[in-house]
Write an enzyme that holds these catalytic residues in place. Structure first.
Site, PDB file in Angstrom:
ATOM      1  N   ASP A 196      -8.197  -0.996   6.141  1.00 58.78           N
ATOM      2  CA  ASP A 196      -8.386  -0.097   6.226  1.00 58.78           C
ATOM      3  C   ASP A 196      -8.397   0.974   5.415  1.00 58.78           C
ATOM      4  O   ASP A 196      -8.541   2.131   6.359  1.00 58.78           O
ATOM      5  CB  ASP A 196      -7.361   0.468   7.965  1.00 58.78           C
ATOM      6  CG  ASP A 196      -6.106  -0.284   7.105  1.00 58.78           C
ATOM      7  OD1 ASP A 196      -5.782  -0.865   6.404  1.00 58.78           O
ATOM      8  OD2 ASP A 196      -4.861   0.554   7.302  1.00 58.78           O
TER       9      ASP A 196
ATOM     10  N   THR B 126       0.953  -1.352  -0.233  1.00 59.29           N
ATOM     11  CA  THR B 126      -0.036  -0.081   0.269  1.00 59.29           C
ATOM     12  C   THR B 126       1.003   1.478  -0.257  1.00 59.29           C
ATOM     13  O   THR B 126       2.163   1.387   0.696  1.00 59.29           O
ATOM     14  CB  THR B 126      -0.917  -0.013   1.181  1.00 59.29           C
ATOM     15  OG1 THR B 126      -1.850  -1.133   1.231  1.00 59.29           O
ATOM     16  CG2 THR B 126      -1.285   1.336   1.507  1.00 59.29           C
TER      17      THR B 126
ATOM     18  N   ARG C  62     -14.319  -7.168  -0.057  1.00 55.71           N
ATOM     19  CA  ARG C  62     -13.759  -6.897   1.556  1.00 55.71           C
ATOM     20  C   ARG C  62     -13.174  -5.534   1.721  1.00 55.71           C
ATOM     21  O   ARG C  62     -13.224  -5.134   0.304  1.00 55.71           O
ATOM     22  CB  ARG C  62     -12.537  -7.576   1.588  1.00 55.71           C
ATOM     23  CG  ARG C  62     -11.820  -7.719   2.840  1.00 55.71           C
ATOM     24  CD  ARG C  62     -10.672  -7.062   2.636  1.00 55.71           C
ATOM     25  NE  ARG C  62      -9.658  -6.487   3.384  1.00 55.71           N
ATOM     26  CZ  ARG C  62      -8.647  -5.852   3.904  1.00 55.71           C
ATOM     27  NH1 ARG C  62      -8.264  -5.644   2.547  1.00 55.71           N
ATOM     28  NH2 ARG C  62      -7.336  -5.818   5.000  1.00 55.71           N
ATOM     29  N   VAL C  63     -13.277  -4.679   2.201  1.00 53.43           N
ATOM     30  CA  VAL C  63     -12.880  -3.696   2.305  1.00 53.43           C
ATOM     31  C   VAL C  63     -12.011  -3.285   3.389  1.00 53.43           C
ATOM     32  O   VAL C  63     -12.145  -3.907   4.636  1.00 53.43           O
ATOM     33  CB  VAL C  63     -13.943  -1.735   2.764  1.00 53.43           C
ATOM     34  CG1 VAL C  63     -13.016  -1.183   3.091  1.00 53.43           C
ATOM     35  CG2 VAL C  63     -14.853  -1.902   1.620  1.00 53.43           C
TER      36      VAL C  63
ATOM     37  N   GLY D 212      -5.124  -5.078   7.551  1.00 54.93           N
ATOM     38  CA  GLY D 212      -6.574  -4.069   7.555  1.00 54.93           C
ATOM     39  C   GLY D 212      -7.329  -3.756   8.958  1.00 54.93           C
ATOM     40  O   GLY D 212      -7.448  -3.508   9.528  1.00 54.93           O
TER      41      GLY D 212
ATOM     42  N   THR E 292      -0.310   0.996   6.859  1.00 59.71           N
ATOM     43  CA  THR E 292       0.156  -0.319   6.369  1.00 59.71           C
ATOM     44  C   THR E 292       0.633  -1.252   6.980  1.00 59.71           C
ATOM     45  O   THR E 292       1.454  -1.613   7.842  1.00 59.71           O
ATOM     46  CB  THR E 292       0.840   0.035   4.386  1.00 59.71           C
ATOM     47  OG1 THR E 292       0.651  -1.276   4.370  1.00 59.71           O
ATOM     48  CG2 THR E 292       2.266   0.994   5.451  1.00 59.71           C
ATOM     49  N   GLY E 293      -0.408  -2.471   6.388  1.00 57.34           N
ATOM     50  CA  GLY E 293      -0.466  -3.887   6.850  1.00 57.34           C
ATOM     51  C   GLY E 293      -1.830  -3.928   6.857  1.00 57.34           C
ATOM     52  O   GLY E 293      -2.643  -3.908   6.174  1.00 57.34           O
TER      53      GLY E 293
END
Ligand code: ASP
Length: 337
Positions: A227, A196, A224-225, A249, A246-247
Site C-alpha cells: 500500500d 515502514t 509484490r507491491v 498492505g 503502516t501495516g
C-alpha cells in the site's frame, strides 16, 4: 495610508497565513507491529533517538517557513537512512533475498503526488517519489524505469548491498524456515515487524502533505507491491487531512485506507480520532488485517491509531519539542486531544 496602518499591513503580509487556529505541526510513524520482546534496550534507545532526530529535521523545515512537503521528505529521509526502520537502509528482504523499496508523497494543496515501487538501488526512495511528482508528468514509476529516471534527476543510487542489515536477513531466514515447515501463513509472524516510515505535516500556510516509505513485507514475492506507494491506500493528503499508513498492505489497498480516513473527515465531518478509529480499528481488523496510521487535520488536530502492540510514533509542534512513543501503553498526548 497612516503610518500605523502601513506597519500593520506590512506585519500581516510578512506573517504566515495559518488555517484558523493552526500552528505548524509534524507527525510521524516508524511502523506498527512492534513488540517489547523484539527490542533490546539499545535498539529501543536508538529508535527513540532516530524518531526525535527525524522530528527535529522536519521541524527545522517548518520553522523556516518551508512547505509541508519539504518537512515530510526531511523527516522521512532521516528514517530511511537509519537501519532501525524498514525503509531505505534496513529494509526487509523479499523471498528471493532482495530489498525492493516503495515510497510515495502527496501535496494536499495541489493534489499532486509522486510514487515509486520496486526500486533496488535508490538510497532515498522518498526523494525519487518527490522527483516523479515535481519533474515528470507521471504519478508512479516502477523498477528499472524508476531507476533510469532517478539517474536523470541526480538522485543518489547505491549498490543493493547498502540496504542489507543482519537483523532483517535473519528475519527472512526465519520466515523461510517456517514456510518450509509448512506452517500456514508462517511468513506473517515475521511480517508483523512492519517498520515502514511515514510523515504528515501542516505548514505555516495551512497546507498539508503526507509521505510513506517502506521495504514492504518480509518474504514478499517477486513484484509484490504493498500500500505504501499507492496514493489513497498508504498515503493521501488534501486540503482537509493528511494520512500515512503502516501495516499489512494488502488490507490497506483493499480498503483504500488513507483515502477512506480523509473522505470520512471531508464528507462525514469526522475528526481524525473518529475517522482513524473507523478504518484502522474497525474496517481493517474486520477483514483480518492489522497496522496503524497517522492522521493530521487542517486545524492541527492529530491522531495515531493502531491495532497492534505498538507503533513507533511521534510529533512536534511550533515549540520544537519532540514527543515520541513506541508501545500501546505509552501515553502520547497529541495536538487537539
Ligand atoms: N504497509 C507496508 C506494506 O505492506 C508494510 C509496513 O507498513 O511495514 O508493504
Amino acid at each position: 495610508m497612516s503610518r500605523p496602518a502601513g506597519v500593520l499591513l506590512t506585519l500581516c503580509l510578512s506573517m504566515p497565513l495559518l488555517a484558523a487556529g493552526a500552528e505548524p505541526v509534524l507527525v510521524l510513524h516508524g511502523g506498527a507491529g512492534v513488540e517489547r520482546k523484539d527490542l533490546s534496550p539499545a535498539e529501543e534507545t536508538a529508535a527513540r533517538a532516530a524518531l526525535r532526530q527525524a522530528l527535529l529535521s522536519g521541524h527545522r523545515a517548518l520553522a523556516a517557513g518551508k512547505p509541508a512537503l519539504e518537512a515530510v521528505t526531511a523527516a522521512i529521509t532521516v528514517l530511511e537512512d537509519d537501519p532501525t526502520f524498514n525503509a531505505g537502509k534496513g529494509a526487509v528482504f523479499t523471498h528471493d533475498g532482495r530489498n525492493e523499496l516503495d515510497a510515495s508523497l502527496m501535496d494536499g494543496a495541489s493534489l499532486k503526488a509522486g510514487a515509486v515501487a520496486g526500486v533496488q538501488r535508490v538510497r532515498n526512495p522518498i526523494l525519487l517519489a518527490e522527483a516523479v511528482m515535481q519533474h515528470s508528468p507521471h504519478v508512479m514509476m516502477v523498477g528499472q524505469g524508476a531507476e533510469a529516471f532517478a539517474a536523470t534527476q541526480g538522485i543518489s543510487l547505491v549498490d543493493p548491498s547498502y540496504f542489507r542489515t543482519e537483523k532483517r536477513w535473519q528475519q527472512l531466514q526465519r520466515a523461510l524456515k517456517e514456510e518450509a515447515a509448512g506452517q500456514a501463513h508462517a511468513d506473517l509472524e515475521t511480517a508483523r515487524h512492519f517498520g515502514t516510515v511515514g510523515a504528515v505535516a501542516l505548514d505555516a500556510q495551512g497546507h498539508l502533505a503526507a509521505g510513506t516509505s517502506t521495504g514492504g513485507m518480509t518474504n514478499k514475492r517477486y513484484g509484490r507491491v504493498g500500500d505504501s506507494p499507492i496514493i489513497g491506500a498508504g498515503t493521501y493528503a488534501n486540503a482537509t487531512c493528511a494520512v500515512s499508513g503502516t501495516g499489512w498492505g494488502e488490507y490497506y489497498i483493499r480498503t483504500a485506507a488513507a483515502y477512506d480516513i480523509c473522505a470520512r473527515m471531508q464528507y462525514l465531518k469526522q475528526g481524525p480520532v473518529e475517522a482513524g478509529r473507523a478504518v484502522i480499528n474497525e474496517r481493517i481488523p474486520a477483514l483480518g488485517g492489522d497496522g496503524g496510521a497517522i492522521v493530521l487535520a487542517a486545524d492541527g488536530r492529530a491522531a495515531t491509531p493502531f491495532n497492534t502492540q505498538g507503533m513507533y510514533r511521534g510529533w512536534i509542534g511550533a515549540d520544537g519539542v519532540p514527543h515520541v512513543a513506541i508501545f500501546a501503553d505509552e501515553p502520547l498526548p497529541l495536538p487537539g486531544q
